[in-house]
Write a protein that holds these residues in place. Structure first.
Motif, PDB file in Angstrom:
ATOM      1  N   PRO A  19      20.110  -2.257 -26.282  1.00  0.00           N
ATOM      2  CA  PRO A  19      19.594  -2.472 -24.925  1.00  0.00           C
ATOM      3  C   PRO A  19      20.707  -2.504 -23.889  1.00  0.00           C
ATOM      4  CG  PRO A  19      19.495  -4.504 -26.197  1.00  0.00           C
ATOM      5  CD  PRO A  19      19.870  -3.419 -27.155  1.00  0.00           C
ATOM      6  N   SER A  20      20.469  -1.858 -22.754  1.00  0.00           N
ATOM      7  CA  SER A  20      21.437  -1.862 -21.658  1.00  0.00           C
ATOM      8  C   SER A  20      21.361  -3.178 -20.901  1.00  0.00           C
ATOM      9  CB  SER A  20      21.131  -0.699 -20.713  1.00  0.00           C
ATOM     10  OG  SER A  20      19.885  -0.918 -20.072  1.00  0.00           O
ATOM     11  N   SER A  21      22.239  -3.324 -19.920  1.00  0.00           N
ATOM     12  CA  SER A  21      22.268  -4.550 -19.118  1.00  0.00           C
ATOM     13  C   SER A  21      20.933  -4.787 -18.413  1.00  0.00           C
ATOM     14  CB  SER A  21      23.402  -4.463 -18.098  1.00  0.00           C
ATOM     15  OG  SER A  21      23.371  -5.564 -17.215  1.00  0.00           O
ATOM     16  N   VAL A  22      20.389  -3.737 -17.782  1.00  0.00           N
ATOM     17  CA  VAL A  22      19.127  -3.904 -17.054  1.00  0.00           C
ATOM     18  C   VAL A  22      17.973  -4.151 -18.007  1.00  0.00           C
ATOM     19  CG1 VAL A  22      18.496  -1.450 -16.941  1.00  0.00           C
ATOM     20  CG2 VAL A  22      17.754  -3.009 -15.130  1.00  0.00           C
ATOM     21  N   GLN A  23      18.013  -3.590 -19.215  1.00  0.00           N
ATOM     22  CA  GLN A  23      16.966  -3.843 -20.201  1.00  0.00           C
ATOM     23  C   GLN A  23      17.007  -5.286 -20.693  1.00  0.00           C
ATOM     24  OE1 GLN A  23      17.746  -0.851 -23.149  1.00  0.00           O
ATOM     25  NE2 GLN A  23      16.585   0.734 -22.087  1.00  0.00           N
ATOM     26  N   PRO A  28      12.403  -8.903 -20.818  1.00  0.00           N
ATOM     27  CA  PRO A  28      11.757 -10.216 -21.018  1.00  0.00           C
ATOM     28  C   PRO A  28      10.933 -10.670 -19.817  1.00  0.00           C
ATOM     29  CG  PRO A  28      14.030 -10.265 -21.797  1.00  0.00           C
ATOM     30  CD  PRO A  28      13.863  -8.976 -21.057  1.00  0.00           C
ATOM     31  N   LEU A  29      11.438 -10.400 -18.610  1.00  0.00           N
ATOM     32  CA  LEU A  29      10.689 -10.793 -17.405  1.00  0.00           C
ATOM     33  C   LEU A  29       9.388 -10.008 -17.289  1.00  0.00           C
ATOM     34  CD1 LEU A  29      13.635 -10.939 -14.837  1.00  0.00           C
ATOM     35  CD2 LEU A  29      12.313 -12.886 -15.669  1.00  0.00           C
ATOM     36  N   LEU A  30       9.451  -8.706 -17.563  1.00  0.00           N
ATOM     37  CA  LEU A  30       8.251  -7.875 -17.445  1.00  0.00           C
ATOM     38  C   LEU A  30       7.229  -8.230 -18.511  1.00  0.00           C
ATOM     39  CD1 LEU A  30       9.701  -4.360 -16.531  1.00  0.00           C
ATOM     40  CD2 LEU A  30       9.063  -6.253 -15.052  1.00  0.00           C
ATOM     41  N   LEU A  31       7.684  -8.570 -19.692  1.00  0.00           N
ATOM     42  CA  LEU A  31       6.758  -8.967 -20.752  1.00  0.00           C
ATOM     43  C   LEU A  31       6.002 -10.241 -20.381  1.00  0.00           C
ATOM     44  CD1 LEU A  31       8.903  -8.265 -23.960  1.00  0.00           C
ATOM     45  CD2 LEU A  31       6.845  -7.034 -23.230  1.00  0.00           C
ATOM     46  N   LYS A  32       6.631 -11.094 -19.567  1.00  0.00           N
ATOM     47  CA  LYS A  32       5.994 -12.345 -19.140  1.00  0.00           C
ATOM     48  C   LYS A  32       5.069 -12.149 -17.939  1.00  0.00           C
ATOM     49  CE  LYS A  32       9.876 -15.247 -20.674  1.00  0.00           C
ATOM     50  NZ  LYS A  32      10.988 -16.135 -20.215  1.00  0.00           N
ATOM     51  N   GLY A  33       5.049 -10.937 -17.378  1.00  0.00           N
ATOM     52  CA  GLY A  33       4.180 -10.689 -16.236  1.00  0.00           C
ATOM     53  C   GLY A  33       4.808 -10.947 -14.889  1.00  0.00           C
ATOM     54  N   GLN A  34       6.135 -11.114 -14.856  1.00  0.00           N
ATOM     55  CA  GLN A  34       6.825 -11.417 -13.612  1.00  0.00           C
ATOM     56  C   GLN A  34       6.980 -10.166 -12.747  1.00  0.00           C
ATOM     57  OE1 GLN A  34       8.316 -14.534 -12.478  1.00  0.00           O
ATOM     58  NE2 GLN A  34       8.366 -13.244 -10.643  1.00  0.00           N
ATOM     59  N   ASP A  35       6.768 -10.295 -11.439  1.00  0.00           N
ATOM     60  CA  ASP A  35       7.096  -9.224 -10.506  1.00  0.00           C
ATOM     61  C   ASP A  35       8.618  -9.107 -10.412  1.00  0.00           C
ATOM     62  OD1 ASP A  35       4.415  -8.983 -10.090  1.00  0.00           O
ATOM     63  OD2 ASP A  35       4.458  -9.383  -7.939  1.00  0.00           O
ATOM     64  N   VAL A  36       9.110  -7.872 -10.343  1.00  0.00           N
ATOM     65  CA  VAL A  36      10.558  -7.649 -10.406  1.00  0.00           C
ATOM     66  C   VAL A  36      10.963  -6.544  -9.436  1.00  0.00           C
ATOM     67  CG1 VAL A  36      12.417  -6.737 -11.873  1.00  0.00           C
ATOM     68  CG2 VAL A  36      10.838  -8.451 -12.789  1.00  0.00           C
ATOM     69  N   ILE A  37      12.124  -6.732  -8.800  1.00  0.00           N
ATOM     70  CA  ILE A  37      12.826  -5.668  -8.073  1.00  0.00           C
ATOM     71  C   ILE A  37      14.133  -5.446  -8.813  1.00  0.00           C
ATOM     72  CG2 ILE A  37      13.810  -4.904  -5.898  1.00  0.00           C
ATOM     73  CD1 ILE A  37      12.191  -7.082  -4.524  1.00  0.00           C
ATOM     74  N   ALA A  38      14.358  -4.224  -9.305  1.00  0.00           N
ATOM     75  CA  ALA A  38      15.542  -3.967 -10.105  1.00  0.00           C
ATOM     76  C   ALA A  38      16.331  -2.786  -9.566  1.00  0.00           C
ATOM     77  CB  ALA A  38      15.150  -3.705 -11.563  1.00  0.00           C
ATOM     78  N   GLN A  39      17.626  -2.950  -9.552  1.00  0.00           N
ATOM     79  CA  GLN A  39      18.527  -1.861  -9.198  1.00  0.00           C
ATOM     80  C   GLN A  39      19.041  -1.258 -10.495  1.00  0.00           C
ATOM     81  OE1 GLN A  39      22.131  -3.155  -7.353  1.00  0.00           O
ATOM     82  NE2 GLN A  39      22.952  -1.094  -7.114  1.00  0.00           N
ATOM     83  N   ALA A  40      18.859   0.029 -10.668  1.00  0.00           N
ATOM     84  CA  ALA A  40      19.301   0.668 -11.908  1.00  0.00           C
ATOM     85  C   ALA A  40      19.448   2.160 -11.695  1.00  0.00           C
ATOM     86  CB  ALA A  40      18.292   0.403 -13.036  1.00  0.00           C
ATOM     87  N   LYS A  41      20.351   2.763 -12.452  1.00  0.00           N
ATOM     88  CA  LYS A  41      20.537   4.200 -12.373  1.00  0.00           C
ATOM     89  C   LYS A  41      19.406   4.914 -13.098  1.00  0.00           C
ATOM     90  CE  LYS A  41      23.425   4.685 -16.536  1.00  0.00           C
ATOM     91  NZ  LYS A  41      22.612   5.651 -17.230  1.00  0.00           N
ATOM     92  N   ALA A  42      19.196   6.178 -12.734  1.00  0.00           N
ATOM     93  CA  ALA A  42      18.142   6.966 -13.360  1.00  0.00           C
ATOM     94  C   ALA A  42      18.473   7.257 -14.813  1.00  0.00           C
ATOM     95  CB  ALA A  42      17.955   8.285 -12.604  1.00  0.00           C
ATOM     96  N   GLY A  43      17.443   7.526 -15.595  1.00  0.00           N
ATOM     97  CA  GLY A  43      17.631   7.877 -16.994  1.00  0.00           C
ATOM     98  C   GLY A  43      16.718   7.076 -17.906  1.00  0.00           C
TER      99      GLY A  43
END
Length: 376
Positions: A19-23, A28-43
């Protein structure tokens, strides 16, 4: 993380074992149903960050559209679609629909009316199908806005407000935004989408994954104005049949070198930022197929599923962080040994930009080796 066994096997089979840093922060946050804003490179690393929670939380027995993914281009939507199919290979009854511009809208209506679990597409086509009552969002559980910064340039905010009106009235829709940068416009979008105290995942500029990429510079004396192009042509002549992306800062420069390379029977093709989606797809298809193995562009980020042997910065980016975005393609897998070559002239600005890039990414660029064709 406790994942469905068949999903976990799909993840490992797909080669996503580290798993990468953003993963690590996002899944874990997304699995819990949390709303998220994430900065990440494409791919694939970014796409997997939200595709894995979608597949984990999917109610497969329910024939309802539960996840909607919107992104800026047809090729990115296609990548996400293929990733979901790959990850869910061992899961039964996952229905997924690709919904992009350029296709037959009548066919899309029929597919959407079958209520696929997941719909991935571009905003115009998705909004058209919603307006035709083909897409039913009344049971939606997850809404993902991918590549938000480019979507906003395309006028996505109005689409977002329209789509939000069709969300369930009695249940909460988890909303996730992914963007290359998080600015005021992105934060304003959270209000339009009525996000619930979103957690922000910000990646430092020098955290972009450049592992596996070898960085060099090529010095060109500017005693004659055409020397820089001649150096480029000589380099390309020595490495024919490689898959290459050349970045410029101005479309006029891109036009000039593309024309001159084609005159020398080098298979170059130019990609403009404002080109229509169908023409863009045609250009990228030619590049992917190898018909044109040299792609020249001014775009900071081209999101295509293709291994690129060489990235050439014919002109260094004015913003050091754009250097990392430009070479995302060759570092996408983490283990792929790509090469990045930066053209540097006697201009003071070129050398200062080079040093700024080295400082930001904590790298040291040696001069390009003479035996480059042997190490590609």
């Amino acid at each position: 993380m406790r994942l469905r066994p068949e999903l976990l096997r799909g993840i490992l089979n797909y080669g996503l074992d580290r798993p990468s840093s953003v993963q690590q922060r996002g899944i874990p946050l997304l699995l819990k149903g949390q709303d998220v804003i994430a900065q990440a490179k494409a791919g694939k690393e970014k796409y997997a960050t939200y595709c894995i929670p979608i597949l984990q939380n999917m109610e497969l027995q329910s024939i309802r559209t539960q996840a909607l993914i919107i992104t800026s281009t047809n090729e990115t939507a296609g990548q996400i679609y293929r990733l979901i199919l790959g990850l869910s290979t061992l899961m039964h009854h996952v229905e997924c629909m690709l919904c992009i511009s350029g296709g037959n809208i009548g066919d899309d209506v029929k597919k959407a009316q079958k209520r696929p679990h997941i719909i991935i597409g571009t905003p115009n086509r998705i909004c058209d199908l919603v307006n035709l009552n083909a897409i039913d969002l009344s049971y939606l559980k997850m809404f993902i806005v991918d590549d938000a910064e480019h979507l906003l340039i395309q006028g996505f905010k109005e689409h977002a407000i329209e789509l939000r009106k069709n969300f369930p009235k009695t249940t909460i829709v988890q909303t996730i935004i992914f963007s290359g940068s998080v600015n005021t416009e992105i934060m304003d979008l959270t209000t339009s989408l009525q996000m619930r105290e979103p957690v922000r995942i910000l990646v430092k500029k020098n955290e972009q994954n450049l592992n596996g990429v070898r960085h060099y510079y090529l010095y060109v004396a500017m005693e004659r104005s055409d020397w820089k192009f001649e150096a480029l042509a000589d380099l390309l002549e020595s490495i024919k049949n490689q898959t290459i992306i050349i970045y410029c800062n101005k479309e006029s420069t891109m036009d000039s070198i593309c024309y001159k390379l084609c005159e020398r029977d080098l298979n170059a093709i130019a990609l403009y930022g404002e080109v229509g989606s169908s023409q863009r797809d045609s250009i990228l298809d030619k590049f992917k197929s190898g018909k044109n193995n040299i792609l020249i562009t001014t775009e900071v980020l081209i999101d295509i599923d293709l291994s690129v042997q060489l990235v050439i910065h014919f002109e260094l980016p004015s913003k050091p962080e754009d250097y990392g975005k430009r070479i995302t393609l060759v570092s996408a897998s983490g283990s792929y040994q790509g090469v990045s070559i930066s053209f540097v002239t006697s201009k003071v600005k070129d050398m200062s930009n080079l040093r700024a890039i080295e400082s930001l990414y904590k790298i040291k660029m040696p001069e390009m080796p003479i035996n480059l064709p042997e190490i590609l």
